[in-house]
Design a protein around this motif. Structure first.
Motif, short mmCIF file in Angstrom:
data_model
loop_
_atom_site.label_atom_id
_atom_site.label_comp_id
_atom_site.label_asym_id
_atom_site.label_seq_id
_atom_site.Cartn_x
_atom_site.Cartn_y
_atom_site.Cartn_z
N LEU A 1 -17.32 36.43 41.70
CA LEU A 1 -17.37 37.70 40.98
C LEU A 1 -16.12 38.53 41.22
O LEU A 1 -15.58 39.16 40.33
N ASN A 2 -15.68 38.55 42.47
CA ASN A 2 -14.57 39.42 42.79
C ASN A 2 -13.39 38.60 43.29
O ASN A 2 -13.25 38.34 44.48
N ARG A 3 -12.57 38.19 42.38
CA ARG A 3 -11.41 37.39 42.77
C ARG A 3 -10.23 38.29 43.07
O ARG A 3 -9.12 38.05 42.62
N GLN A 4 -10.48 39.36 43.81
CA GLN A 4 -9.40 40.29 44.14
C GLN A 4 -9.28 40.41 45.65
O GLN A 4 -10.25 40.74 46.33
N ILE A 5 -8.09 40.17 46.14
CA ILE A 5 -7.86 40.14 47.58
C ILE A 5 -6.75 41.12 47.92
O ILE A 5 -5.77 41.25 47.16
N ALA A 6 -6.90 41.80 49.06
CA ALA A 6 -5.82 42.68 49.50
C ALA A 6 -5.00 41.99 50.58
O ALA A 6 -5.55 41.29 51.44
N VAL A 7 -3.67 42.17 50.49
CA VAL A 7 -2.78 41.71 51.55
C VAL A 7 -2.07 42.95 52.09
O VAL A 7 -1.40 43.65 51.33
N VAL A 8 -2.23 43.20 53.39
CA VAL A 8 -1.63 44.41 53.97
C VAL A 8 -0.50 43.98 54.90
O VAL A 8 -0.74 43.26 55.88
N GLY A 9 0.73 44.44 54.58
CA GLY A 9 1.91 44.01 55.33
C GLY A 9 2.69 43.05 54.46
O GLY A 9 2.22 41.94 54.20
N LEU A 10 3.87 43.47 54.00
CA LEU A 10 4.59 42.65 53.02
C LEU A 10 5.95 42.19 53.53
O LEU A 10 6.96 42.22 52.84
N GLY A 11 5.98 41.77 54.80
CA GLY A 11 7.19 41.13 55.33
C GLY A 11 7.30 39.72 54.75
O GLY A 11 6.67 39.40 53.75
N LEU A 12 8.07 38.86 55.41
CA LEU A 12 8.28 37.49 54.90
C LEU A 12 6.97 36.76 54.72
O LEU A 12 6.68 36.17 53.69
N MET A 13 6.12 36.83 55.76
CA MET A 13 4.86 36.10 55.74
C MET A 13 3.92 36.70 54.70
O MET A 13 3.31 35.97 53.91
N TYR B 1 -5.96 34.19 42.06
CA TYR B 1 -6.59 35.44 42.49
C TYR B 1 -5.78 36.65 42.02
O TYR B 1 -4.56 36.57 41.85
N ARG B 2 -6.50 37.77 41.85
CA ARG B 2 -5.81 39.04 41.71
C ARG B 2 -5.50 39.56 43.11
O ARG B 2 -6.33 39.43 44.02
N VAL B 3 -4.32 40.15 43.28
CA VAL B 3 -3.91 40.58 44.62
C VAL B 3 -3.45 42.04 44.60
O VAL B 3 -2.64 42.43 43.75
N VAL B 4 -4.00 42.81 45.54
CA VAL B 4 -3.46 44.14 45.80
C VAL B 4 -2.60 44.00 47.05
O VAL B 4 -3.12 43.78 48.15
N ALA B 5 -1.27 44.10 46.84
CA ALA B 5 -0.34 43.92 47.95
C ALA B 5 0.04 45.29 48.47
O ALA B 5 0.65 46.09 47.74
N LEU B 6 -0.31 45.57 49.72
CA LEU B 6 -0.10 46.91 50.25
C LEU B 6 1.03 46.94 51.28
O LEU B 6 1.02 46.19 52.25
N ALA B 7 2.02 47.81 51.02
CA ALA B 7 3.14 47.99 51.94
C ALA B 7 2.82 49.18 52.84
O ALA B 7 2.86 50.31 52.39
N PRO B 8 2.48 48.93 54.10
CA PRO B 8 2.08 50.04 54.96
C PRO B 8 3.26 50.84 55.50
O PRO B 8 3.09 51.94 56.00
N THR C 1 1.49 48.34 46.13
CA THR C 1 1.20 49.76 46.32
C THR C 1 1.44 50.17 47.77
O THR C 1 1.55 49.33 48.66
N GLU C 2 1.54 51.50 47.98
CA GLU C 2 1.56 52.03 49.35
C GLU C 2 0.27 52.81 49.62
O GLU C 2 0.11 53.38 50.70
N ASP C 3 -0.63 52.80 48.64
CA ASP C 3 -1.81 53.66 48.68
C ASP C 3 -3.05 52.85 49.05
O ASP C 3 -3.50 51.99 48.30
N GLU D 1 -4.62 40.93 56.75
CA GLU D 1 -3.60 41.74 57.42
C GLU D 1 -2.49 40.84 57.93
O GLU D 1 -2.77 39.80 58.54
N CYS D 2 -1.24 41.22 57.66
CA CYS D 2 -0.12 40.46 58.26
C CYS D 2 1.02 41.39 58.63
O CYS D 2 2.17 41.14 58.24
N VAL D 3 0.71 42.43 59.37
CA VAL D 3 1.76 43.31 59.91
C VAL D 3 2.26 42.71 61.23
O VAL D 3 1.76 41.68 61.67
N ILE D 4 3.26 43.36 61.85
CA ILE D 4 3.87 42.75 63.04
C ILE D 4 2.89 42.68 64.22
O ILE D 4 1.87 43.35 64.24
#
Lengths: 332, 332
Positions: free
Chosen positions: B5-17, B30-37, B76-78, B90-93
């Motif tokens: 039903l919900n093929r939307q995933i968030a990725v938080v942290g947009l470095g190389l990985m 998938y639909r992706v909400v890519a968040l730059a923290p 997004t940053e939001d 999550e893939c921040v440092i």
């Protein structure tokens, strides 16, 4: 052992490994005297060698052609025929008594200059060395199966092996199209086994502790380690990862690794029921006849493909590319 | 986490990985909400993601095409924009403090049903779990680089992770085209690192003892282990070898393996001079600029080839072949 003048090598012992080594030597342009030390072994060996030669030919591994290789091959049961060889590769079974008898025959028929090499992966070279009259010319030369389709060649010195001989054997190995490695001391398990048993120990322990399943440990090696190992090896892998976290990781991980010296429990029932893996269907995984066959065929095919792939990514290729780039830049 | 039903995933942290993970998720539909923290990270991340998408497209890894993927991407940053996601990667440092802040933001914006996954390879999942309000839905999901070109995915439970959640994440991983592995307990170093540090320990010790050179240890892994690992992994390798010699080998080799817990001496000078391997030219091997570049390019290319190769030799393919053969025979 002037391999320019005398491109004739003896292979003693014509089981699966010996036959495959014969084919590898023929493929690289050497003349080979293939000696069957067991009565009755000669005719099946001829058939097997010819089958392997055809396979090598189909895989484009015989630059001079099949006929050329067949002309360069002598198969015999008579030790007198190895008299002119300056390099003898022994690959009989892993039995000290049998090897002793074979070395006795060999040394009776070759000159004192001849280098004698054993394909053993189980018996220390220093132990075998005592059976020959000229121990400083005795050395371990360990091949991988199928010998004509792998680049691996492990050269191992015994306590009495002359290091100059070892270096000349390394050169000889290169002329066979191999990427030989040199183990200067005759340590138990040689290099590959030492490294792989370190992995087996840790993997068996993780599975026994219920941390991970066997299937998942296999996937990790296939899909993570497998994605870089053929290109990089171990030390260059660390160069790729960078070093910033390594001290922390070593300090954190090494104390947690298994240091057991006992045989892991998972192995015992397998050995007790005479499991031989894909060879009799009993192993960590089970195999019916078709599955065992499918895995064997997959390996034969995979092996060819990874061999081709590795050929296109040698260190030499990559250095040359860097060098040409540098030259191009310096001209601008 | 009903991914139908919900093929939307968030990725938080947009470095190389993180960027590379975004591309992998988009590639699998998938639909992706890519968040730059981090302020200012958003625009470079968009550029980087588009570059990677083009590379994936050129490598035939976008079955639905580049435009489809771009349409499915929100950068997004939001944090409010991740509100509808039932899975957050999550893939921040690797910094406990920063991760804590990021989890606080995530949990403030998603439902209690949302699964939160960390890409950490350094911090125990059980430690990170304490930062979220719903620890049984917190899990480790560790990717390999480049995420859209590797099948590796390591799923790790913390002490409080619900095993049913882990199983659903494994299914999710399969829908991303991965071969996920499950580590049920949060052991130090996870699986790959545990196994590879066992190899590093032994290899560094053999080199330090003068038994073998670094170059030769690398060759052994490239040309021997490399010739079967992608097909077999560890346990199936033992099935291929058969078991007859294993007890002897375990008894002979295990007591000789290195059990050190200190950081090997060879590592210390490298860390002291801030070696970062191919990234600054200082490592076990040295690299000038062209050499570092040649190795990086070789890896990008090699990685694509081994990915293709591995795709043709999955266990599924081999079992299917065996099954079809069996069916054919039963009809005769």
């Amino acid at each position: 052992m002037n391999d320019r003048l005398n491109r004739q090598i003896a292979v003693v012992g014509l089981g699966l490994m010996g036959s495959s080594i014969v084919v590898s030597l023929l493929a690289s342009g050497y003349r080979v005297v293939a000696l069957a030390p067991i009565p009755g072994e000669k005719n099946p060996a001829i058939q097997h060698i010819v089958t392997l030669l055809r396979h090598a030919d189909k895989s484009n591994l015989l630059p001079k052609g099949l006929d050329y290789c067949v002309r360069n091959l002598t198969v015999t049961e008579d030790y007198r025929e190895i008299g002119g060889c300056t390099f003898v590769q022994e690959c009989v079974i892993e039995d000290m008594g049998i090897k002793n008898k074979v070395y006795h025959q060999i040394t009776n028929h070759v000159s004192r200059e001849t280098v004698i090499a054993s394909n053993t992966s189980a018996i220390p070279i220093s132990d075998l060395q005592q059976f020959v009259s000229n121990p400083h010319r005795f050395i371990g030369v360990h091949w991988a199966e199928p010998a004509y389709m792998t680049r691996f060649l492990e050269v191992t010195c015994g306590a009495k092996t002359d290091l100059d001989i070892a270096k000349r054997v390394m050169e000889l190995g290169k002329s066979w199209g191999k990427e030989p490695t040199l183990l200067r001391k005759d340590i138990r398990g040689f290099i590959t086994n030492r490294l792989m048993y370190a992995v087996y120990r840790e993997a068996l322990t993780l599975v026994e502790n219920g941390d991970v399943t066997m299937e998942d440990a296999d996937k990790v090696f296939r899909y993570d380690v497998g994605s870089w190992i053929t290109l990089m090896g171990i030390f260059r892998r660390m160069d790729f990862m960078g070093f910033s976290d390594y001290i922390d990781s070593f300090e954190g991980i090494l104390p947690k690794l298994s240091n057991r010296t006992d045989v892991p429990d998972m192995m015992r029932p397998l050995v007790a029921e005479r499991a031989r893996g894909i060879h009799n269907g009993k192993g960590f995984y089970d195999y019916n006849e078709q599955q065992a066959k499918a895995w064997e065929e997959a390996f034969a095919q995979f092996n060819k493909e990874i061999y081709d792939l590795a050929t296109r990514y040698t260190e030499k290729h990559i250095s040359e590319k860097a060098y040409n780039e540098e030259k191009k830049l310096s001209k601008i």
